[in-house]
Design a protein around this motif. Structure first.
Motif, PDB file in Angstrom:
ATOM      1  N   GLY A  46       0.707  -1.287   0.043  1.00 45.97           N
ATOM      2  CA  GLY A  46       0.116  -0.109   0.034  1.00 45.97           C
ATOM      3  C   GLY A  46       0.897   1.168  -0.171  1.00 45.97           C
ATOM      4  N   ALA A  47       1.974   1.261   0.693  1.00 42.80           N
ATOM      5  CA  ALA A  47       2.769   2.506   0.866  1.00 42.80           C
ATOM      6  C   ALA A  47       3.482   2.861  -0.457  1.00 42.80           C
ATOM      7  N   ALA A  48       3.543   1.738  -1.313  1.00 41.48           N
ATOM      8  CA  ALA A  48       4.378   1.711  -2.636  1.00 41.48           C
ATOM      9  C   ALA A  48       3.294   1.877  -3.700  1.00 41.48           C
ATOM     10  N   GLY A  49       2.329   2.103  -3.298  1.00 35.68           N
ATOM     11  CA  GLY A  49       0.997   2.578  -4.385  1.00 35.68           C
ATOM     12  C   GLY A  49       0.682   1.700  -4.982  1.00 35.68           C
ATOM     13  N   VAL A  50       0.576   0.345  -4.638  1.00 33.42           N
ATOM     14  CA  VAL A  50      -0.226  -1.029  -5.392  1.00 33.42           C
ATOM     15  C   VAL A  50      -1.532  -0.586  -5.255  1.00 33.42           C
ATOM     16  N   PRO A  51      -2.273  -0.659  -6.170  1.00 33.74           N
ATOM     17  CA  PRO A  51      -3.923  -0.633  -6.083  1.00 33.74           C
ATOM     18  C   PRO A  51      -4.484  -1.470  -5.234  1.00 33.74           C
TER      19      PRO A  51
ATOM     20  N   VAL B 281      -4.854  -7.847  -1.627  1.00 32.63           N
ATOM     21  CA  VAL B 281      -5.083  -9.057  -2.531  1.00 32.63           C
ATOM     22  C   VAL B 281      -3.827  -9.296  -3.025  1.00 32.63           C
ATOM     23  N   ASP B 282      -2.825  -8.526  -3.557  1.00 29.92           N
ATOM     24  CA  ASP B 282      -1.557  -8.663  -3.845  1.00 29.92           C
ATOM     25  C   ASP B 282      -0.663  -9.603  -2.625  1.00 29.92           C
ATOM     26  N   ALA B 283      -0.964  -8.935  -1.637  1.00 29.32           N
ATOM     27  CA  ALA B 283      -0.116  -9.542  -0.355  1.00 29.32           C
ATOM     28  C   ALA B 283      -0.480 -10.838  -0.152  1.00 29.32           C
ATOM     29  N   ARG B 284      -1.755 -11.195  -0.435  1.00 35.14           N
ATOM     30  CA  ARG B 284      -2.206 -12.407   0.033  1.00 35.14           C
ATOM     31  C   ARG B 284      -1.742 -13.588  -1.103  1.00 35.14           C
TER      32      ARG B 284
END
Length: 59
Positions: free
Chosen positions: A15-20, A24-27
């Motif tokens: 999130g801090a890197a700006g991933v939308p 979901v991506d972390a999972r």
């Protein structure tokens, strides 16, 4: 550190890197890195509650 902690930390970093879609991506990344199924992640994500432990022991 639990899997839930790792998931939260990963989502925060993404999130801090700006991933939308950081959660979901972390999972997805955690599942891939640990070769787990989504069900495994849910069942291993944190400490067992006393209520759940009692239910399992009764079965």
């Amino acid at each position: 550190m639990t899997l839930r902690d790792l998931l939260r930390r990963g989502a925060a970093q993404l999130g801090a890197a700006g991933v939308p879609s950081p959660e979901v991506d972390a999972r997805a990344l955690l599942l891939c890195a640990l070769n787990l199924s989504p069900v495994s992640l849910l069942t291993r994500a944190g400490p067992r509650s006393p209520r759940r432990t009692r239910r399992v022991s009764r079965r």
